[in-house]
Design a protein around this motif. Structure first.
Motif, PDB file in Angstrom:
ATOM      1  N   ILE A   1       5.479  -5.142   2.186  1.00  0.00           N
ATOM      2  CA  ILE A   1       6.587  -4.615   1.381  1.00  0.00           C
ATOM      3  C   ILE A   1       6.052  -3.709   0.267  1.00  0.00           C
ATOM      4  CG2 ILE A   1       8.118  -6.567   1.862  1.00  0.00           C
ATOM      5  CD1 ILE A   1       7.464  -7.686  -0.880  1.00  0.00           C
TER       6      ILE A   1
ATOM      7  N   ARG B   1      10.515   4.897  14.668  1.00  0.00           N
ATOM      8  CA  ARG B   1       9.558   5.917  15.115  1.00  0.00           C
ATOM      9  C   ARG B   1       9.272   5.678  16.598  1.00  0.00           C
ATOM     10  NH1 ARG B   1       5.786   4.204  10.202  1.00  0.00           N
ATOM     11  NH2 ARG B   1       6.802   5.408   8.567  1.00  0.00           N
TER      12      ARG B   1
ATOM     13  N   TYR C   1      10.682  -3.808  13.013  1.00  0.00           N
ATOM     14  CA  TYR C   1      11.749  -3.920  12.015  1.00  0.00           C
ATOM     15  C   TYR C   1      13.017  -4.355  12.742  1.00  0.00           C
ATOM     16  CZ  TYR C   1       9.396  -1.174   8.307  1.00  0.00           C
ATOM     17  OH  TYR C   1       8.547  -0.736   7.310  1.00  0.00           O
TER      18      TYR C   1
ATOM     19  N   VAL D   1      13.211   2.641  -0.612  1.00  0.00           N
ATOM     20  CA  VAL D   1      11.868   3.230  -0.568  1.00  0.00           C
ATOM     21  C   VAL D   1      11.917   4.519   0.241  1.00  0.00           C
ATOM     22  CG1 VAL D   1       9.421   2.735  -0.125  1.00  0.00           C
ATOM     23  CG2 VAL D   1      11.014   0.824  -0.373  1.00  0.00           C
TER      24      VAL D   1
ATOM     25  N   TYR E   1      15.149  -1.200   2.529  1.00  0.00           N
ATOM     26  CA  TYR E   1      14.294  -2.158   3.229  1.00  0.00           C
ATOM     27  C   TYR E   1      14.520  -3.530   2.593  1.00  0.00           C
ATOM     28  CZ  TYR E   1      11.456   1.875   4.786  1.00  0.00           C
ATOM     29  OH  TYR E   1      11.003   3.057   5.326  1.00  0.00           O
TER      30      TYR E   1
ATOM     31  N   GLY F   1       9.457  -4.439  -4.215  1.00  0.00           N
ATOM     32  CA  GLY F   1       9.726  -5.724  -3.556  1.00  0.00           C
ATOM     33  C   GLY F   1       8.731  -6.781  -4.016  1.00  0.00           C
TER      34      GLY F   1
ATOM     35  N   SER G   1       2.409   4.552   1.565  1.00  0.00           N
ATOM     36  CA  SER G   1       2.622   4.899   2.972  1.00  0.00           C
ATOM     37  C   SER G   1       1.383   5.618   3.515  1.00  0.00           C
ATOM     38  CB  SER G   1       3.845   5.815   3.062  1.00  0.00           C
ATOM     39  OG  SER G   1       4.089   6.143   4.392  1.00  0.00           O
TER      40      SER G   1
ATOM     41  N   SER H   1      11.062  -7.043   8.590  1.00  0.00           N
ATOM     42  CA  SER H   1      12.052  -6.590   7.610  1.00  0.00           C
ATOM     43  C   SER H   1      13.241  -5.918   8.283  1.00  0.00           C
ATOM     44  CB  SER H   1      11.418  -5.559   6.673  1.00  0.00           C
ATOM     45  OG  SER H   1      10.396  -6.135   5.914  1.00  0.00           O
TER      46      SER H   1
ATOM     47  N   ALA I   1       0.877  -1.180   0.000  1.00  0.00           N
ATOM     48  CA  ALA I   1       0.000   0.000   0.000  1.00  0.00           C
ATOM     49  C   ALA I   1       0.900   1.212   0.000  1.00  0.00           C
ATOM     50  CB  ALA I   1      -0.870   0.026   1.253  1.00  0.00           C
TER      51      ALA I   1
ATOM     52  N   ARG J   1       6.540  10.931   0.419  1.00  0.00           N
ATOM     53  CA  ARG J   1       5.654   9.761   0.513  1.00  0.00           C
ATOM     54  C   ARG J   1       4.401   9.952  -0.344  1.00  0.00           C
ATOM     55  NH1 ARG J   1       6.632   6.001   5.275  1.00  0.00           N
ATOM     56  NH2 ARG J   1       8.853   6.297   5.611  1.00  0.00           N
TER      57      ARG J   1
HETATM   58  P1  5GP Z   1       7.602   2.623   6.599  1.00  0.00           P
HETATM   59  O1  5GP Z   1       8.875   3.399   6.592  1.00  0.00           O
HETATM   60  O2  5GP Z   1       6.381   3.524   6.521  1.00  0.00           O
HETATM   61  O3  5GP Z   1       7.519   1.606   7.707  1.00  0.00           O
HETATM   62  O4  5GP Z   1       7.587   1.766   5.243  1.00  0.00           O
HETATM   63  C1  5GP Z   1       7.791   2.404   4.012  1.00  0.00           C
HETATM   64  C2  5GP Z   1       7.547   1.432   2.887  1.00  0.00           C
HETATM   65  O5  5GP Z   1       8.526   0.400   2.901  1.00  0.00           O
HETATM   66  C3  5GP Z   1       6.185   0.727   2.943  1.00  0.00           C
HETATM   67  O6  5GP Z   1       5.645   0.742   1.613  1.00  0.00           O
HETATM   68  C4  5GP Z   1       6.529  -0.690   3.337  1.00  0.00           C
HETATM   69  O7  5GP Z   1       5.617  -1.638   2.818  1.00  0.00           O
HETATM   70  C5  5GP Z   1       7.895  -0.844   2.680  1.00  0.00           C
HETATM   71  N1  5GP Z   1       8.685  -1.935   3.242  1.00  0.00           N
HETATM   72  C6  5GP Z   1       8.770  -2.330   4.540  1.00  0.00           C
HETATM   73  N2  5GP Z   1       9.580  -3.407   4.645  1.00  0.00           N
HETATM   74  C7  5GP Z   1       9.991  -3.702   3.381  1.00  0.00           C
HETATM   75  C8  5GP Z   1      10.833  -4.720   2.832  1.00  0.00           C
HETATM   76  O8  5GP Z   1      11.382  -5.602   3.505  1.00  0.00           O
HETATM   77  N3  5GP Z   1      11.045  -4.681   1.487  1.00  0.00           N
HETATM   78  C9  5GP Z   1      10.472  -3.743   0.690  1.00  0.00           C
HETATM   79  N4  5GP Z   1      10.703  -3.817  -0.610  1.00  0.00           N
HETATM   80  N5  5GP Z   1       9.668  -2.780   1.165  1.00  0.00           N
HETATM   81  C10 5GP Z   1       9.434  -2.757   2.491  1.00  0.00           C
END
Ligand code: 5GP
Ligand code: ADP
Length: 202
Positions: free
Chosen positions: A103, A43, A52, A77, A82, A107, A13, A36, A11, A148
């Protein structure tokens, strides 16, 4: 033992992945969340190892550059790296557990090349609502918010590549939709609602 199901959730952010997933996981046994690795800073309230694995860029690159790569997929990203641990996902799928990845669209595209995932895209009801929710979350400054939202437009353009689309307008309906998708996929792959393989012998 039959392999577990690999579920990929994407999705933009602020689209509501984390919120929806927490509710679905609380009410549906047998799902394992793939934690991940990221170079993003935690945060407030986020815990290392639960939300994470927070690592330096150098640590991330050393996992990424192993042969074969320690990551099943990885991407940059919103300016941070990530990645999904290959070993952790393989071990759980091999043990028959259903694994869910949160992800981004890059990804998800990599995973489609190498595995047979069930993919779900969560879309906000509108860009204006997405912005309001991201602002309401209070985690972004004006610069990261703008980045974002800009990236959201490209991410939304990829939604047709996904098996399922859930519009996150009313939260309870979105939770019920994702829960139903997972239950239907479990039945398709001859599992019980809770994810246990079914051996039917007549
Ligand atoms: P946030 O920083 O808001 O936690 O995540 C930002 C973006 O990174 C989101 O779209 C989330 O789905 C993506 N994301 C989180 N973990 C992974 C990962 O392991 N691989 C990839 N490709 N995207 C990730
Ligand atoms: P993501 O994990 O996709 O970045 P979050 O789950 O953090 O998104 O959701 C972003 C913000 O929007 C959070 O503050 C969350 O409480 C709120 N939110 C999520 N879904 C809804 C919804 N259906 N209605 C109103 N607010 C929502």
């Amino acid at each position: 033992m039959s392999r577990g199901i690999l579920l990929v959730l994407s999705a933009p952010s602020g689209g509501g992945k984390t919120t929806i997933l927490k509710k679905v996981m609380a009410g549906l046994p047998g799902l394992v969340f793939s934690v991940s690795h990221t170079t993003r800073k935690p945060r407030p309230g986020e815990q290392d190892g639960r939300d994470y694995y927070f690592v330096s860029r150098q640590e991330f690159e050393s996992i990424r550059d192993r042969h074969p790569s320690g990551f099943l997929e990885w991407a940059e990203v919103h300016g941070n790296l990530y990645g999904t641990s290959r070993a952790a996902v393989e071990q759980r799928l091999g043990g028959g557990r259903d694994v869910i990845l949160d992800i981004d669209v890059q990804g998800a595209a990599q995973i489609r090349q190498s595995a047979d995932p069930v993919t779900v895209f969560i879309a906000p009801p509108s860009l204006a609502e997405l912005e309001a929710r991201l602002r309401g979350r209070g985690t972004e400054n004006e610069q990261t918010l703008a980045l974002r939202l800009e990236n959201a437009k490209q991410e939304l353009a990829a939604m047709d590549l996904y098996d399922y689309l859930v519009v996150n307008d009313r939260l309870d309906e979105a939770v019920e939709s994702l829960r139903s998708i997972i239950i239907a996929e479990r039945c398709r792959r001859r599992r019980t609602v809770d994810g246990v393989p079914v051996q039917v012998v007549f």
